[in-house]
Design a protein around this motif. Structure first.
Motif, PDB file in Angstrom:
ATOM      1  N   GLY A 177      42.707 -76.028 -92.404  1.00 42.15           N
ATOM      2  CA  GLY A 177      43.032 -75.080 -91.260  1.00 42.15           C
ATOM      3  C   GLY A 177      42.427 -75.256 -90.036  1.00 42.15           C
ATOM      4  O   GLY A 177      42.724 -74.919 -88.787  1.00 42.15           O
ATOM      5  N   ALA A 178      41.453 -76.191 -89.928  1.00 42.86           N
ATOM      6  CA  ALA A 178      40.490 -76.461 -88.657  1.00 42.86           C
ATOM      7  C   ALA A 178      41.516 -77.569 -87.597  1.00 42.86           C
ATOM      8  O   ALA A 178      40.922 -77.710 -86.765  1.00 42.86           O
ATOM      9  CB  ALA A 178      39.308 -76.802 -88.897  1.00 42.86           C
ATOM     10  N   ILE A 179      42.245 -78.479 -88.628  1.00 45.87           N
ATOM     11  CA  ILE A 179      43.039 -79.323 -87.434  1.00 45.87           C
ATOM     12  C   ILE A 179      44.466 -79.238 -87.989  1.00 45.87           C
ATOM     13  O   ILE A 179      45.073 -80.105 -86.951  1.00 45.87           O
ATOM     14  CB  ILE A 179      42.431 -80.668 -87.884  1.00 45.87           C
ATOM     15  CG1 ILE A 179      42.587 -81.313 -89.305  1.00 45.87           C
ATOM     16  CG2 ILE A 179      41.229 -81.269 -86.976  1.00 45.87           C
ATOM     17  CD1 ILE A 179      42.478 -82.712 -89.425  1.00 45.87           C
ATOM     18  N   GLY A 293      41.555 -82.319 -80.160  1.00 42.72           N
ATOM     19  CA  GLY A 293      41.098 -81.171 -79.588  1.00 42.72           C
ATOM     20  C   GLY A 293      40.667 -79.966 -80.544  1.00 42.72           C
ATOM     21  O   GLY A 293      39.733 -79.339 -80.575  1.00 42.72           O
ATOM     22  N   ASP A 294      41.420 -79.763 -81.582  1.00 35.16           N
ATOM     23  CA  ASP A 294      41.308 -79.092 -82.610  1.00 35.16           C
ATOM     24  C   ASP A 294      40.054 -79.274 -83.421  1.00 35.16           C
ATOM     25  O   ASP A 294      39.198 -78.433 -83.953  1.00 35.16           O
ATOM     26  CB  ASP A 294      42.227 -79.123 -83.620  1.00 35.16           C
ATOM     27  CG  ASP A 294      42.782 -77.636 -84.354  1.00 35.16           C
ATOM     28  OD1 ASP A 294      41.771 -76.683 -84.138  1.00 35.16           O
ATOM     29  OD2 ASP A 294      43.544 -77.448 -85.023  1.00 35.16           O
ATOM     30  N   GLY A 295      40.042 -80.571 -83.904  1.00 35.10           N
ATOM     31  CA  GLY A 295      38.618 -81.063 -84.656  1.00 35.10           C
ATOM     32  C   GLY A 295      37.478 -80.902 -83.848  1.00 35.10           C
ATOM     33  O   GLY A 295      36.519 -80.461 -84.422  1.00 35.10           O
ATOM     34  N   SER A 297      37.251 -78.549 -81.499  1.00 38.30           N
ATOM     35  CA  SER A 297      36.839 -77.115 -81.205  1.00 38.30           C
ATOM     36  C   SER A 297      36.006 -76.653 -82.329  1.00 38.30           C
ATOM     37  O   SER A 297      35.260 -75.530 -82.290  1.00 38.30           O
ATOM     38  CB  SER A 297      38.101 -76.416 -81.064  1.00 38.30           C
ATOM     39  OG  SER A 297      38.633 -76.342 -82.316  1.00 38.30           O
ATOM     40  N   THR A 298      36.406 -77.097 -83.425  1.00 36.39           N
ATOM     41  CA  THR A 298      35.795 -76.470 -84.833  1.00 36.39           C
ATOM     42  C   THR A 298      34.327 -77.378 -84.518  1.00 36.39           C
ATOM     43  O   THR A 298      33.202 -76.513 -85.059  1.00 36.39           O
ATOM     44  CB  THR A 298      36.450 -76.904 -85.818  1.00 36.39           C
ATOM     45  OG1 THR A 298      37.621 -76.400 -85.670  1.00 36.39           O
ATOM     46  CG2 THR A 298      35.545 -76.504 -87.321  1.00 36.39           C
ATOM     47  N   SER A 299      34.184 -78.588 -84.487  1.00 34.94           N
ATOM     48  CA  SER A 299      32.755 -79.304 -84.677  1.00 34.94           C
ATOM     49  C   SER A 299      31.760 -78.834 -83.771  1.00 34.94           C
ATOM     50  O   SER A 299      30.721 -78.626 -84.270  1.00 34.94           O
ATOM     51  CB  SER A 299      33.023 -80.776 -84.409  1.00 34.94           C
ATOM     52  OG  SER A 299      34.144 -81.347 -85.074  1.00 34.94           O
TER      53      SER A 299
HETATM   54 MG    MG Z   1      39.789 -76.453 -84.827  1.00 31.36          MG
END
Ligand code: MG
Ligand code: ADP
Length: 357
Positions: A177-179, A293-295, A297-299
């Motif tokens: 879900g995070a990437i 960006g997605d990876g 934004s979660t990290s």
């Molecule tokens: Mg993310």
């Protein structure tokens, strides 16, 4: 001799003319009002705007790609590739498609690199809380302790030759879900380019990509609104100007659960099994590839604002970030200090970095 030079001269001139014609590729005609479509996919509103005249047809394969990948990745639907992978945990390796194999490997790399701040194997925890779904609840400590035993990404085994993936322990659940949306955004951009589109905006609910430049002119970048993580989608904190970039936003107030006056959002700490709890209310990452960006934004949720800013500034690939705190302050990385423009009516103010703890 003179004649020869004349011939060579003519040939040279012809060659130059041909080269000139190639180099002077006719600029695509861009529309003020784009071809536009919105569809509810990936559990969100997905929107694509195409500005190239005559390229309306590109919308079709672009949305088809979103649907195709979404169906393979979801764990909220039986029969997806990731669902099958999870169903065979502790039983046997599962062959997945090329797309998904790539995505799983990228997710693994992120997990390793961030020391599990981003954890692709967090599923046992996320499925226990189910934040964002009707049946979300705060689990008991015993349940959390049990789930924490099944989130070790080192027990994921890849076989490049067979293109199989094996979750070696029963109870393990991969959650992409995070990437996933970042990856799918990049894939949509690929489809659009293949269809000859040069100017477009792809928006997969929090994952935006701006392709090419604005129809106002070659030197005019897109003006991208930065979502207010404290309000519903649509209101903005400010804006930046970019071309060929992605902006990925993650916020804590979009999906959360409230129990006894305390809110629990949807990005989890692999060590505790609870959501991260620090000064970050939301973050927007600006970079070249949406999967990154997605990876990120979660990290960065694991880091807090101070460390998060430093982490992004240490990357030397032009990645930038905008952090928004729970105290309505905005912090941006050095690379976009002159680019980011705060919306005066947003209720936010720029924070002072020296005051960050
Ligand atoms: Mg993310
Ligand atoms: P969204 O656009 O939905 O806000 P995010 O990129 O912020 O997505 O990712 C949040 C999702 O990632 C959660 O809904 C969950 O599925 C998953 N997740 C939660 N915690 C983690 C974590 N520590 N590492 C990786 N994925 C996570």
């Amino acid at each position: 001799m003179k004649k020869q030079i004349g011939l060579v001269g003519i040939l040279l001139m012809m060659a130059l003319m041909v080269l000139g014609a190639c180099g002077q590729k006719e600029a695509p005609k861009l529309l003020e009002e784009p071809y536009y479509q919105e569809k509810f996919l990936l559990g969100t509103y997905t929107r694509i705007r195409v500005y190239d005249e005559g390229k309306e047809e590109a919308l079709k394969p672009a949305f088809a790609r979103i649907k195709e990948l979404g169906d393979k990745i979801t764990i909220n639907q039986k029969g997806s590739e990731i669902d099958e992978l999870n169903a065979q945990a502790g039983i046997k390796p599962v062959k997945v498609s090329k797309d998904i194999y790539y995505l799983l490997k990228e997710a693994y790399e992120y997990t390793e690199e961030t020391d599990e701040a981003f954890n692709m194997a967090i599923g046992a925890i996320t499925q226990l809380w189910r934040i964002g779904f009707d049946d979300a609840r705060k689990p008991s400590q015993a349940e959390i302790d049990e789930a924490l035993k099944h989130i070790d990404y080192r027990k994921i085994e890849f076989n490049d030759k067979d293109q199989t993936v094996f979750l070696k322990e029963k109870g393990m659940i991969v959650d992409l879900g995070a990437i996933a949306k970042g990856y799918i955004t990049d894939e949509v951009v690929k489809v659009l380019k293949k269809e000859g589109v040069t100017s477009a905006i792809v928006d997969l609910g929090g994952n935006v990509y701006v392709l090419g430049h604005s129809p106002r002119g070659e030197k005019t970048p897109w003006n991208i609104g930065i979502q207010d993580p404290n309000k519903s989608r649509g209101s903005i904190v400010g804006s930046i100007k970019e071309t060929n970039k992605t902006v990925v936003t993650s916020g804590i107030y979009e999906r959360y659960l409230e129990v006894d006056g305390k809110t629990y959002h949807h990005i989890f700490n692999s060590k505790t099994g609870y959501p991260y709890d620090n000064d970050i209310a939301g973050v927007s990452i600006i970079t070249n590839k949406s999967i990154d960006g997605d990876g990120l934004s979660t990290s960065v949720f694991a880091m807090g604002v101070k460390e998060g800013l430093e982490y992004i500034e240490d990357m030397d690939d032009g990645t930038n970030a905008i952090f928004i705190t729970k105290e309505d302050k905005v912090y941006v990385t050095k690379g976009i200090q002159n680019n980011f423009e705060l919306d005066k009516n947003s209720g936010y103010t720029m924070g002072n970095r020296d005051e960050l703890k």
